[in-house]
Design an enzyme around this catalytic site. Structure first.
Site, PDB file in Angstrom:
ATOM      1  N   GLU A   1       0.464  -1.617   0.018  1.00 47.69           N
ATOM      2  CA  GLU A   1       0.335  -0.783   0.250  1.00 47.69           C
ATOM      3  C   GLU A   1       0.608   1.214   0.128  1.00 47.69           C
ATOM      4  O   GLU A   1       0.069   2.311  -0.527  1.00 47.69           O
ATOM      5  CB  GLU A   1      -0.659   0.535   1.336  1.00 47.69           C
ATOM      6  CG  GLU A   1      -2.086  -0.791   0.737  1.00 47.69           C
ATOM      7  CD  GLU A   1      -2.894  -0.959   0.301  1.00 47.69           C
ATOM      8  OE1 GLU A   1      -3.218   0.799  -0.010  1.00 47.69           O
ATOM      9  OE2 GLU A   1      -3.307  -1.234  -0.805  1.00 47.69           O
TER      10      GLU A   1
ATOM     11  N   CYS B   1     -12.760   1.445 -14.851  1.00 44.64           N
ATOM     12  CA  CYS B   1     -13.347   2.575 -14.298  1.00 44.64           C
ATOM     13  C   CYS B   1     -11.141   3.605 -14.805  1.00 44.64           C
ATOM     14  O   CYS B   1     -11.807   4.620 -13.893  1.00 44.64           O
ATOM     15  CB  CYS B   1     -13.333   3.028 -13.426  1.00 44.64           C
ATOM     16  SG  CYS B   1     -14.558   4.418 -13.028  1.00 44.64           S
TER      17      CYS B   1
ATOM     18  N   CYS C   1     -18.106  -2.716 -16.890  1.00 45.87           N
ATOM     19  CA  CYS C   1     -18.429  -2.416 -16.095  1.00 45.87           C
ATOM     20  C   CYS C   1     -19.622  -3.369 -15.148  1.00 45.87           C
ATOM     21  O   CYS C   1     -20.497  -2.804 -15.642  1.00 45.87           O
ATOM     22  CB  CYS C   1     -18.262  -0.977 -15.709  1.00 45.87           C
ATOM     23  SG  CYS C   1     -18.416  -0.727 -14.683  1.00 45.87           S
TER      24      CYS C   1
END
Length: 348
Positions: free
Chosen positions: A37, A192, A202
């Protein structure tokens, strides 16, 4: 669309189309999730993967990272950019050794108190490593939510940010939090996308407000673009007959913080003065090498190198403890900025 519909569609899509083989997913330990992260902040997955794997080989767990010298950590990070991330990672590991028995906290407030961990990163660690119901609102998630709900305004503003956090928390499923967090990030990263979004693929297209009004590319809203300012610096490439190069460790704050680089000067006169202080009595003239540019997130740096051969390692470099001579075979073990590495590799 209810929150359960939103999450169900995402999870169903992710089971078939999501990313399931990222190196930090197997095993999905708190340390590995945390490291990934931090690296993924403002950096794409494909860029991060080789750095993550190399970093993990050198520092396989939190205690190893905490005990490592700062230079070794910066060396492993060199080239990935945004170097404050590496410094904070190292500081956080040392704090965990001193205050958390060598482990990352497993509560939100404990994580948030660590250097370099914000609200979204804390949520990502807890949801992915522990399955806790915590939201994440990174760049990918912002894009998905602002488009799906047609949230106008600057996505970086406090008002829009508050609205996005409220939405993100309201849409959380009751279970499968690790998969859900990965799913919404994957959707933003692979479907996206900022440009050329694949709306027809999507799973949320049927209820996406911006898709329904053909305004997808209007979201997320941004501040008007500013022109990128340019700066200039001279770097002194002082070289001995042995091949040793003079390096100077940069301050912890600012660009390339904590890395070793070449001595810098504001203009040619100052750079020449530095170079000439390091040569033998014959004082061969310094040679200007081709200038090059390096672009940071907020400005463009024009770098003008000045090569000074004929130096000696006994040259006076003052009482600057940050300066050192390094042989070519030592350079790979030091943290050097990527453009400086490229410059040194091009030397004859």
């Amino acid at each position: 669309m209810t929150e359960s519909d939103f999450a169900t569609r995402l999870l169903t899509w992710h089971r078939k189309h999501g990313r399931h083989d990222l190196p930090w997913q197997h095993p999905r330990t708190p340390y590995r999730v945390w490291l990934s992260e931090i690296m993924l902040q403002q950096t794409q997955v494909q860029t991060v993967i080789p750095y993550f794997e190399n970093f993990l080989k050198r520092f396989p767990d939190l205690p190893e990272l905490a005990m490592a010298p700062a230079d070794a950590v910066m060396n492993a990070w060199a080239g990935l950019g945004y170097y404050s991330r590496a410094r904070n990672l190292h500081k956080a590991a040392q704090y965990c050794m001193a205050h958390h028995a060598g482990r990352l906290p497993d509560d939100f407030d404990g994580l948030l108190a660590l250097p370099g961990i914000g609200r979204s990163t804390a949520g990502a660690i807890l949801s992915q490593a522990h399955g806790s119901r915590h939201a994440i609102v990174d760049g990918n998630v912002k894009r998905v939510l602002t488009r799906h709900f047609a949230i106008a305004g600057d996505a970086g503003s406090s008002a829009v940010d508050k609205r996005l956090w409220q939405l993100a928390e309201s849409l959380l499923p009751k279970t499968r939090m690790a998969d859900y967090s990965q799913a919404i990030m994957d959707l933003g990263a692979t479907v996206c996308t900022s440009r050329n979004p694949k709306c027809a693929s999507c799973p949320l297209a049927g209820t996406c407000r911006s898709y329904a009004t053909d305004t997808v590319l209007n979201f997320p809203g941004r501040k008007p673009a500013k022109s990128v300012p340019e700066r200039e610096t001279y770097v002194v490439l002082a070289r001995c007959g042995t091949g040793a190069i003079l390096l100077e460790q940069r301050p912890d704050h600012g660009i390339w913080g904590g890395l070793y680089s070449l001595p810098e000067a504001e203009d040619l006169v100052a750079a020449t003065a530095i170079a000439q202080r390091l040569v033998t009595a014959k004082k061969p003239a310094p040679v200007a090498l081709p200038p090059f540019k390096h672009t940071f997130s907020h400005f463009r740096l024009n770098i003008r190198p000045l090569l000074q051969d004929g130096c000696t390692q006994k040259s006076h470099i003052g009482d600057n403890a940050r300066m050192r001579w390094a042989m070519p075979d030592e350079l790979s073990g030091l943290g050097l900025p990527a453009p400086i590495q490229k410059l040194l590799k091009r030397l004859p």
